[in-house]
Design a protein around this motif. Structure first.
Motif, PDB file in Angstrom:
ATOM      1  N   ILE A 139       4.725 -10.069  -7.730  1.00  0.00           N
ATOM      2  CA  ILE A 139       3.519 -10.081  -6.882  1.00  0.00           C
ATOM      3  C   ILE A 139       3.567  -8.856  -5.787  1.00  0.00           C
ATOM      4  N   TYR A 145       2.479  -6.008  -3.014  1.00  0.00           N
ATOM      5  CA  TYR A 145       2.067  -5.906  -1.549  1.00  0.00           C
ATOM      6  C   TYR A 145       0.707  -5.653  -1.655  1.00  0.00           C
ATOM      7  N   THR A 151       4.849  -2.052 -14.487  1.00  0.00           N
ATOM      8  CA  THR A 151       5.517  -3.265 -14.651  1.00  0.00           C
ATOM      9  C   THR A 151       4.361  -4.616 -15.387  1.00  0.00           C
ATOM     10  N   ASP A 192       0.806 -10.356  -3.213  1.00  0.00           N
ATOM     11  CA  ASP A 192       1.800 -10.885  -2.088  1.00  0.00           C
ATOM     12  C   ASP A 192       1.164 -10.423  -0.763  1.00  0.00           C
ATOM     13  N   ALA A 196      11.556  -4.874 -10.988  1.00  0.00           N
ATOM     14  CA  ALA A 196      12.235  -3.599 -10.854  1.00  0.00           C
ATOM     15  C   ALA A 196      13.407  -3.872 -10.163  1.00  0.00           C
ATOM     16  N   ASP A 200      14.531  -2.538  -7.411  1.00  0.00           N
ATOM     17  CA  ASP A 200      14.622  -2.465  -5.885  1.00  0.00           C
ATOM     18  C   ASP A 200      14.377  -4.035  -5.312  1.00  0.00           C
ATOM     19  N   ILE A 201      14.071  -4.982  -6.235  1.00  0.00           N
ATOM     20  CA  ILE A 201      14.012  -6.391  -5.640  1.00  0.00           C
ATOM     21  C   ILE A 201      14.923  -7.236  -6.455  1.00  0.00           C
ATOM     22  N   HIS A 239      13.816  -3.506 -14.481  1.00  0.00           N
ATOM     23  CA  HIS A 239      13.880  -2.267 -15.272  1.00  0.00           C
ATOM     24  C   HIS A 239      14.128  -1.180 -13.914  1.00  0.00           C
ATOM     25  N   TRP A 295      10.231   4.733 -12.202  1.00  0.00           N
ATOM     26  CA  TRP A 295       9.423   5.775 -12.395  1.00  0.00           C
ATOM     27  C   TRP A 295       9.991   6.900 -10.901  1.00  0.00           C
ATOM     28  N   MET A 330       9.365   6.744  -7.028  1.00  0.00           N
ATOM     29  CA  MET A 330       7.663   7.106  -6.512  1.00  0.00           C
ATOM     30  C   MET A 330       7.454   5.913  -5.699  1.00  0.00           C
TER      31      MET A 330
HETATM   32  N1  MSP Z   1       5.987  -8.194  -3.064  1.00  0.00           N
HETATM   33  C1  MSP Z   1       7.344  -7.738  -3.304  1.00  0.00           C
HETATM   34  C2  MSP Z   1       7.479  -8.417  -4.631  1.00  0.00           C
HETATM   35  C3  MSP Z   1       7.652 -10.047  -4.548  1.00  0.00           C
HETATM   36  S1  MSP Z   1       7.738 -10.796  -5.965  1.00  0.00           S
HETATM   37  C4  MSP Z   1       8.242 -12.467  -5.538  1.00  0.00           C
HETATM   38  C5  MSP Z   1       7.217  -6.362  -3.679  1.00  0.00           C
HETATM   39  N2  MSP Z   1       5.995  -5.808  -3.846  1.00  0.00           N
HETATM   40  S2  MSP Z   1       5.818  -3.988  -4.175  1.00  0.00           S
HETATM   41  O1  MSP Z   1       4.346  -3.816  -4.053  1.00  0.00           O
HETATM   42  O2  MSP Z   1       6.571  -3.343  -3.508  1.00  0.00           O
HETATM   43  O3  MSP Z   1       6.152  -4.020  -5.579  1.00  0.00           O
HETATM   44  C6  MSP Z   1       7.409  -3.864  -6.267  1.00  0.00           C
HETATM   45  C7  MSP Z   1       7.595  -3.724  -7.640  1.00  0.00           C
HETATM   46  O4  MSP Z   1       6.318  -2.775  -8.128  1.00  0.00           O
HETATM   47  C8  MSP Z   1       8.700  -3.331  -8.349  1.00  0.00           C
HETATM   48  O5  MSP Z   1       9.657  -4.284  -8.415  1.00  0.00           O
HETATM   49  C9  MSP Z   1       8.084  -2.767  -9.663  1.00  0.00           C
HETATM   50  O6  MSP Z   1       7.930  -4.031 -10.502  1.00  0.00           O
HETATM   51  C10 MSP Z   1       6.909  -2.204  -9.387  1.00  0.00           C
HETATM   52  N3  MSP Z   1       7.326  -0.703  -8.937  1.00  0.00           N
HETATM   53  C11 MSP Z   1       6.898  -0.011  -7.518  1.00  0.00           C
HETATM   54  N4  MSP Z   1       7.307   1.309  -7.471  1.00  0.00           N
HETATM   55  C12 MSP Z   1       7.779   1.388  -8.736  1.00  0.00           C
HETATM   56  C13 MSP Z   1       8.557   2.469  -9.160  1.00  0.00           C
HETATM   57  N5  MSP Z   1       8.397   3.690  -8.728  1.00  0.00           N
HETATM   58  N6  MSP Z   1       8.797   2.605 -10.511  1.00  0.00           N
HETATM   59  C14 MSP Z   1       8.977   1.190 -11.297  1.00  0.00           C
HETATM   60  N7  MSP Z   1       8.290   0.372 -10.754  1.00  0.00           N
HETATM   61  C15 MSP Z   1       7.954   0.301  -9.422  1.00  0.00           C
HETATM   62  O7  MSP Z   1       8.364  -5.647  -3.625  1.00  0.00           O
END
Ligand code: MSP
Length: 539
Positions: A13, A15, A27, A61, A271, A273-274, A300, A303, A310
C-alpha cells in the motif's frame, strides 16, 4: 508455486505523501497481469471480479507523519490530504486499466478497528509488551536502522543518504526475537516463501544475526503529527507505528466472513526496498496471531534512472503524467506491455529509457503481433473472402502446432514461478514462429497458383495454422494487453467463451472453419523513433 483454490494477490500500500510514479504503477500493473492470468486459468473473464476465487488488492498507506506536515503546508487536514492523494492513486491505476477487486486505505474504519483488535490479541499473548528503545532512526523513511546497517552506511540513511538520528523512546515492543528459529525453519521448508532466490538468500543471510525485539508504537505528544495514526488499545499515550499498521492491511481487508477463504495470500508482491518488513516482521506477527503464512513473497527490483532508484525524493522519476503521455501516443496496452516485459521483475534493476520503449513497441507490437495479424487477416480476406477455409490437413501434427505447444508449456511454467514477463513473452515467441513459417512457406506465392491441384488446400492449411497460432499468442498476451487483444478477438470472432480456461484457450484447434475474419485496423501503428519523447513536448 503451489496451486490453491483461492488466489489472493496484494501490492504494497503506497504512501500518500507524494503522487504515484512509474515505480508504484509498475508493481500494481504486474499484480494486475498476474491476477488476469489467474482469472483466465480458472475459466473466468479477465476483468475485475472475473472469477470468484481470485482476489487482487492494492491501496494506500495513510498514517505516515509526512502526511500531517505535507497537508499543513497546503492548509488542509491530514485526512483531506489523504483523500486527495489516495484518489490520485486510484485514478492512476484506473488509467492503467488495473482490475483490483478492492482498494484499501489505512484511514478506513474497517482497517483501523481490525488493527486495534490484532494488537490487543498480541498484547494478550504477551507478544507485545511495554519497554524502552534507543536506536538509529531514519526520519525520511520513518524507521529505525540496525546498528550494523547504520555503521555500514556511515550513519547516513541507506535510502536517502540523509543523516540518521539517535533516538530513545518508551514504546510497545513486538517480541520478534522469539520467532527467529521458526522464521528460519519456515523459509527452509518453503523455498518459495521468498522469491526471487537472491532475495531469499539475502533474508536468510541477515537472519544469521540475532533478531532484536522491535518497537511497534510511537509516543503521542503535543505536535499534531504525533497524534496521526491508530491509537494503542487502552493507551492513548501511544499510537501504532505506521509500518505495523500498514502491514496489517493484507489481513484486515480480507477479515470478513465472505473473504476469509482467501487467506493466506498466495502472493504478496513488493519491491526489494521493503523486503525485511515483509519477509521477517510480517510473518512473525502472523505466527504470533496464529494465522497461516502467505505462500510467496515476491520482491522485484527497481526501476532506476541514472543508476539510482527512481524516487520522488531524488527527483529522478517517470511521473504519472509522463506515463499518461506515453499511453496517449502508443496506447495504454503498449505501456502495460512494456512494464510487464521489460521491468525489474527479477533480481536486477531496469533502466527506464524512451529509445528502449520505442524499440520494444516496434519489435513486439507494431512489427510483431500487429503486423502478423494484419498479414494473415489480409491474406484470408484476399484468398478466402474473409472466411477461415475448410481444410483437412490442419491439425496438431502441423509444424506450427508443435512450436505453439512448446511456447504454451514454457509460459505456464513461468507463471508458476511468478515470472510474469516470461509468461507474456511466450506470445511473442509464437508470433516469431508464425513470421518464420510465412517466410518459409510463402503463401503469397502459392496464391498465384491457386487453380493448380492441391494448392488451395495447401494455402488453406498454412493460413489456418497461422491464424490459430496467432490466436493462441493473443491469449498469452491478453493479460498484459486486454483491450488490444479483445479488439483482435472481435475481428477474428474468437473471443474466449465463458468457462474456457487458459489451458482450453491454448489448445490447438480453436479457430473453426467458417469463422469470419474481419481485417480491421492495424492493432499498432509503427512508432517513429525520431519523434521526441512523449511528455517532453505534449504536456
Ligand atoms: N507504504 C510502504 C509500504 C507498506 S506495505 C505494507 C511503502 N510505500 S511506497 O509508496 O514507498 O511504495 C513502495 C513500493 O512502491 C515498492 O515496494 C515498489 O512496489 C514500488 N516502487 C516505488 N519505487 C519503485 C521503483 N523505483 N522501482 C520499482 N518499484 C518501486 O514503502
Amino acid at each position: 508455486m503451489a496451486k490453491t483454490e483461492h488466489f489472493y494477490i496484494s501490492t504494497p500500500i503506497y504512501y500518500v505523501n507524494a503522487k504515484p510514479h512509474l515505480g508504484h504503477c509498475y508493481t500494481t500493473v504486474i499484480a494486475d497481469v498476474a491476477a488476469r492470468f489467474q482469472r483466465l486459468l480458472r475459466g473466468g473473464s479477465m476483468a475485475k471480479g472475473g472469477h470468484g476465487s481470485v482476489f487482487f488488492l492494492t491501496g494506500t498507506d495513510e498514517h505516515a507523519d509526512k502526511v500531517v506536515t505535507a497537508g499543513a503546508a497546503k492548509g488542509v487536514t491530514p485526512q483531506a490530504w489523504c483523500d486527495i492523494h489516495a484518489a490520485e492513486f486510484e485514478k492512476a491505476f484506473a488509467a492503467l486499466d488495473c482490475s483490483h477487486d478492492d482498494f484499501i486505505r489505512t484511514t478506513q474504519d474497517r482497517h483501523k478497528s481490525r488493527v486495534a483488535e490484532y494488537i490487543r490479541r498480541l498484547q494478550q499473548s504477551r507478544d507485545i509488551y511495554l519497554g524502552d528503545y534507543t536506536g538509529w532512526y531514519d526520519p525520511g523513511q520513518e524507521e529505525y536502522v540496525t546498528e550494523t546497517a547504520a555503521k555500514e552506511h556511515n550513519y547516513l540513511s541507506p535510502v536517502s543518504g540523509q543523516p540518521l538520528v539517535k533516538r530513545t523512546e518508551r514504546n510497545y515492543f513486538f517480541r520478534l526475537s522469539a520467532y527467529q528459529d521458526r522464521l528460519i525453519e519456515h523459509m527452509q521448508r518453503n523455498p518459495e516463501s521468498v522469491l526471487p532466490e537472491a532475495r531469499r538468500n539475502e533474508v536468510l543471510g541477515r537472519l544469521r544475526q540475532p533478531l532484536q525485539d522491535i518497537p511497534v508504537s510511537r509516543a503521542v505528544g503535543d505536535d499534531p503529527a504525533s497524534r496521526w495514526g491508530i491509537l494503542m488499545p487502552d493507551d492513548p499515550g501511544h499510537r501504532i507505528y505506521v509500518w505495523i499498521d500498514a502491514l496489517f492491511n493484507y489481513l484486515s481487508a480480507m477479515d470478513t466472513p465472505e473473504r476469509r477463504a482467501f487467506w493466506p495470500a498466495q502472493v504478496h508482491l513488493i519491491a526489494k526496498d521493503i523486503l525485511w518488513f515483509h519477509a521477517v516482521i510480517w510473518p512473525a506477527m502472523l505466527m504470533a496471531l496464529g494465522e497461516a503464512l502467505p505462500r510467496v513473497l515476491y520482491a522485484h527490483s527497481w526501476w532506476v534512472m541514472g543508476e539510482r532508484k527512481m524516487s520522488k525524493s531524488l527527483g529522478n522519476f517517470v511521473s504519472i503524467e509522463d506515463l499518461a503521455a506515453y499511453a496517449e501516443r502508443y496506447g495504454v496496452d503498449a505501456v502495460r506491455w512494456f512494464l510487464a516485459t521489460q521491468g525489474p521483475l527479477g533480481a536486477t534493476d531496469s533502466e527506464w529509457s524512451y529509445s528502449k520503449f520505442v524499440e520494444v513497441y516496434n519489435a513486439d507490437l507494431a512489427n510483431g503481433i500487429g503486423n502478423s495479424t494484419s498479414r494473415v487477416g489480409n491474406m484470408i480476406a484476399k484468398y478466402f473472402d474473409g472466411v477461415l477455409p475448410e481444410c483437412a490437413s490442419s491439425g496438431p501434427d502441423r509444424p506450427l502446432a508443435g512450436a505453439c505447444a512448446q511456447a504454451v508449456t514454457a509460459s505456464m511454467a513461468s507463471l508458476d514461478r511468478f515470472e510474469i514477463d516470461e509468461a507474456c513473452r511466450g506470445g511473442i515467441r509464437m508470433v516469431t514462429a508464425v513470421d518464420g513459417y510465412i517466410n518459409q512457406t510463402e503463401p503469397f506465392r502459392l496464391a498465384k497458383r491457386i487453380g493448380e491441384p492441391g494448392v488451395r488446400e495447401q494455402l488453406a492449411a498454412i493460413l489456418t495454422d497461422c491464424a490459430e497460432a496467432l490466436r493462441i499468442a493473443s491469449v498469452l498476451m491478453a493479460p498484459a494487453m486486454p483491450t488490444k487483444m479483445a479488439e483482435l478477438w472481435r475481428n477474428w470472432n474468437c473471443a474466449p467463451k465463458s468457462g474456457e480456461t487458459l489451458a482450453d484457450l491454448c489448445t490447438w484447434g480453436g479457430m473453426r472453419p467458417g469463422t469470419k475474419i474481419i481485417k480491421g485496423d492495424p492493432l499498432f501503428m509503427r512508432a517513429d523513433p525520431a519523434l521526441p519523447e512523449p511528455g517532453a513536448v505534449d504536456s
